[in-house]
Write a protein that holds these residues in place. Structure first.
Motif, PDB file in Angstrom:
ATOM      1  N   ALA A 106     -24.070 -40.428  15.468  1.00 43.48           N
ATOM      2  CA  ALA A 106     -23.060 -39.997  14.553  1.00 43.48           C
ATOM      3  C   ALA A 106     -22.724 -41.526  13.978  1.00 43.48           C
ATOM      4  N   ASP A 107     -22.502 -41.165  12.522  1.00 45.00           N
ATOM      5  CA  ASP A 107     -21.943 -42.360  11.602  1.00 45.00           C
ATOM      6  C   ASP A 107     -20.414 -41.974  11.376  1.00 45.00           C
ATOM      7  N   THR A 108     -20.213 -40.627  11.534  1.00 43.24           N
ATOM      8  CA  THR A 108     -19.013 -40.015  11.083  1.00 43.24           C
ATOM      9  C   THR A 108     -18.746 -38.880  12.159  1.00 43.24           C
ATOM     10  N   LEU A 109     -17.439 -38.399  12.324  1.00 47.36           N
ATOM     11  CA  LEU A 109     -17.287 -37.259  12.834  1.00 47.36           C
ATOM     12  C   LEU A 109     -16.160 -36.275  12.354  1.00 47.36           C
ATOM     13  N   LEU A 110     -16.178 -35.095  12.177  1.00 45.47           N
ATOM     14  CA  LEU A 110     -15.074 -34.098  11.914  1.00 45.47           C
ATOM     15  C   LEU A 110     -14.920 -33.032  12.599  1.00 45.47           C
ATOM     16  N   GLN A 111     -13.748 -32.453  12.334  1.00 50.01           N
ATOM     17  CA  GLN A 111     -13.328 -31.345  13.431  1.00 50.01           C
ATOM     18  C   GLN A 111     -13.588 -30.129  12.300  1.00 50.01           C
ATOM     19  N   HIS A 112     -14.754 -29.255  12.581  1.00 55.06           N
ATOM     20  CA  HIS A 112     -14.790 -28.313  11.612  1.00 55.06           C
ATOM     21  C   HIS A 112     -13.845 -27.263  11.694  1.00 55.06           C
ATOM     22  N   ASP A 113     -13.098 -26.925  12.770  1.00 56.83           N
ATOM     23  CA  ASP A 113     -12.082 -25.954  12.791  1.00 56.83           C
ATOM     24  C   ASP A 113     -10.791 -26.280  12.593  1.00 56.83           C
ATOM     25  N   VAL A 114     -10.540 -27.396  11.998  1.00 58.26           N
ATOM     26  CA  VAL A 114      -9.259 -28.082  11.575  1.00 58.26           C
ATOM     27  C   VAL A 114      -9.117 -27.199  10.159  1.00 58.26           C
ATOM     28  N   ASP A 115      -7.977 -26.459   9.777  1.00 57.81           N
ATOM     29  CA  ASP A 115      -7.615 -26.105   8.457  1.00 57.81           C
ATOM     30  C   ASP A 115      -6.156 -25.991   8.444  1.00 57.81           C
ATOM     31  N   ALA A 116      -5.391 -26.777   7.904  1.00 58.79           N
ATOM     32  CA  ALA A 116      -4.160 -26.707   7.755  1.00 58.79           C
ATOM     33  C   ALA A 116      -3.750 -26.331   6.507  1.00 58.79           C
ATOM     34  N   PRO A 162      -2.758 -24.439   2.850  1.00 53.21           N
ATOM     35  CA  PRO A 162      -2.276 -25.436   1.864  1.00 53.21           C
ATOM     36  C   PRO A 162      -1.822 -26.537   1.969  1.00 53.21           C
ATOM     37  N   LEU A 163      -1.064 -27.062   3.189  1.00 48.71           N
ATOM     38  CA  LEU A 163      -0.376 -28.015   3.406  1.00 48.71           C
ATOM     39  C   LEU A 163      -1.233 -29.496   3.324  1.00 48.71           C
ATOM     40  N   PHE A 164      -2.217 -29.402   3.787  1.00 53.04           N
ATOM     41  CA  PHE A 164      -3.301 -30.543   3.871  1.00 53.04           C
ATOM     42  C   PHE A 164      -4.526 -29.783   3.370  1.00 53.04           C
ATOM     43  N   PRO A 165      -5.627 -30.841   2.964  1.00 52.27           N
ATOM     44  CA  PRO A 165      -6.791 -30.137   2.490  1.00 52.27           C
ATOM     45  C   PRO A 165      -7.799 -29.755   3.898  1.00 52.27           C
ATOM     46  N   ARG A 166      -8.719 -28.511   3.709  1.00 49.56           N
ATOM     47  CA  ARG A 166      -9.386 -28.180   4.860  1.00 49.56           C
ATOM     48  C   ARG A 166      -9.979 -29.549   5.554  1.00 49.56           C
ATOM     49  N   PHE A 167     -10.003 -29.548   6.967  1.00 49.85           N
ATOM     50  CA  PHE A 167     -10.621 -30.501   7.710  1.00 49.85           C
ATOM     51  C   PHE A 167      -9.801 -31.794   7.858  1.00 49.85           C
ATOM     52  N   GLU A 168      -8.667 -31.968   7.047  1.00 49.85           N
ATOM     53  CA  GLU A 168      -7.905 -33.192   7.175  1.00 49.85           C
ATOM     54  C   GLU A 168      -6.921 -33.150   8.673  1.00 49.85           C
ATOM     55  N   ILE A 169      -6.957 -34.126   9.343  1.00 51.33           N
ATOM     56  CA  ILE A 169      -6.200 -34.169  10.478  1.00 51.33           C
ATOM     57  C   ILE A 169      -4.631 -34.444   9.853  1.00 51.33           C
ATOM     58  N   PRO A 170      -3.697 -33.558   9.988  1.00 52.00           N
ATOM     59  CA  PRO A 170      -2.560 -33.648   9.651  1.00 52.00           C
ATOM     60  C   PRO A 170      -1.901 -34.973  10.044  1.00 52.00           C
ATOM     61  N   LEU A 171      -1.340 -35.725   8.757  1.00 54.28           N
ATOM     62  CA  LEU A 171      -0.492 -36.919   8.986  1.00 54.28           C
ATOM     63  C   LEU A 171      -1.483 -38.388   9.390  1.00 54.28           C
ATOM     64  N   THR A 172      -2.945 -38.023   9.389  1.00 55.27           N
ATOM     65  CA  THR A 172      -3.505 -39.053   9.558  1.00 55.27           C
ATOM     66  C   THR A 172      -4.219 -39.505   8.065  1.00 55.27           C
ATOM     67  N   GLY A 173      -4.307 -38.516   7.040  1.00 54.55           N
ATOM     68  CA  GLY A 173      -4.759 -38.788   5.993  1.00 54.55           C
ATOM     69  C   GLY A 173      -6.404 -38.790   6.043  1.00 54.55           C
ATOM     70  N   LEU A 174      -7.026 -38.299   7.047  1.00 54.06           N
ATOM     71  CA  LEU A 174      -8.263 -38.424   7.341  1.00 54.06           C
ATOM     72  C   LEU A 174      -9.082 -37.296   7.632  1.00 54.06           C
ATOM     73  N   SER A 175     -10.050 -36.847   7.282  1.00 54.70           N
ATOM     74  CA  SER A 175     -10.880 -35.836   7.735  1.00 54.70           C
ATOM     75  C   SER A 175     -11.995 -36.256   8.507  1.00 54.70           C
ATOM     76  N   SER A 176     -12.626 -37.270   8.477  1.00 53.24           N
ATOM     77  CA  SER A 176     -13.404 -37.660   9.441  1.00 53.24           C
ATOM     78  C   SER A 176     -13.323 -39.211   9.955  1.00 53.24           C
ATOM     79  N   PHE A 177     -13.756 -39.588  11.137  1.00 48.15           N
ATOM     80  CA  PHE A 177     -13.710 -40.563  11.803  1.00 48.15           C
ATOM     81  C   PHE A 177     -14.762 -41.279  11.933  1.00 48.15           C
ATOM     82  N   ALA A 178     -14.941 -42.635  11.455  1.00 49.38           N
ATOM     83  CA  ALA A 178     -16.407 -43.521  11.527  1.00 49.38           C
ATOM     84  C   ALA A 178     -16.422 -44.048  13.031  1.00 49.38           C
ATOM     85  N   THR A 179     -17.919 -44.161  13.437  1.00 57.20           N
ATOM     86  CA  THR A 179     -17.888 -44.614  14.802  1.00 57.20           C
ATOM     87  C   THR A 179     -18.150 -46.146  14.540  1.00 57.20           C
TER      88      THR A 179
END
Ligand code: SAH
Length: 228
Positions: free
Chosen positions: A92-102, A104-121
């Motif tokens: 992996a270069d990046t990883l994402l949680q495909h079942d996160v969907d908050a 219309p509060l946050f874009p689909r896949f974004e982890i609330p309050l991190t501003g990120l939808s994927s994390f770099a290794t």
């Protein structure tokens, strides 16, 4: 370096625990953590069990209780791309949680309050793993998506691929470890051997493959990694 090695299933880590020198077992929170030396590296091996919560808890305990400074996740995954075949490895270069969907509060896949939808290794760990895997099998680098679902239907993997065109592999733990490591500031990497095509045949292929092929790959790759 004190290296934590996480796998979900016993078969995925077969051999590594036996290879630990001066092993010492510690049971905590329904997991067995084995500390010791793995080809000169100070290591802690643990089976997380399956899924994001199990993996997140295990990663947290590795850091907070066992003092690991780096984490590697090994195991198997379903293919997320035509070019990625059973028996190949995805680092992996990046990883994402495909079942996160908050939304219309946050874009689909974004982890609330991190501003990120994927994390770099971590780049250094990731390159070291890719180099360790190169003599073993074909290696791909890119996006791995995790969720609390075994993807075993063609329609499921097609829908995920439509939402995530860069997707290379699907599994159930990596992105949870990625979030924990991001939040705790721990360098981490994820390597997965492709065990199935995440389609209607996935469940059939799966157990046979991990016993016969994936366990050997994980052992050889981690051995090359530690000796590098
Ligand atoms: N049949 C197994 C269950 C395995 S769950 C049992 O009875 O124990 C699948 C495990 O392999 C998870 O840890 C996940 O990370 C990985 N995996 C492999 N292929 C997958 C797929 N197609 N979808 C999701 N996870 C997959």
């Amino acid at each position: 370096m004190r290296l934590g090695i996480i796998s979900a299933l016993a078969e995925e880590q077969q051999g590594l625990i036996e290879a630990l020198q001066s092993p010492s077992r510690h049971v905590h929170g329904m997991r067995e953590y084995t500390t010791g030396k793995l080809w000169e590296i100070d290591a802690v091996c643990v089976l997380s069990r399956i899924g994001k919560v199990a993996a997140a808890m295990t990663a947290t305990i590795l850091v907070e209780k066992f003092g690991v400074t780096h984490i590697v996740v090994t195991g198997v995954a379903g293919s997320g791309d035509k070019s990625v075949r059973v028996g190949d490895v995805v680092v992996a270069d990046t990883l994402l949680q495909h079942d996160v969907d908050a939304s219309p509060l946050f874009p689909r896949f974004e982890i609330p309050l991190t501003g990120l939808s994927s994390f770099a290794t971590d780049l250094a760990l990731t390159e070291r793993l890719a180099i360790a895997a190169a003599p073993v099998t074909r290696v791909h680098r890119g996006l791995i998506a995790s969720g609390d679902q075994f993807i075993g239907k063609l329609t499921q993997i097609q829908a995920l691929k439509a939402a995530l065109p860069d997707l290379l592999a699907v599994e159930m733990e990596g992105a949870a470890v990625a979030q924990v490591c991001f939040e705790l500031g721990i360098p981490f990497a994820v390597i997965r051997t492709i065990s199935d095509n995440a389609n209607d045949d996935a469940a059939v292929d799966f157990m046979h493959f991990i016993k016969t092929v994936a366990s050997r790959y994980a052992f050889d790759i981690i051995q090359n990694f530690c000796r590098a």
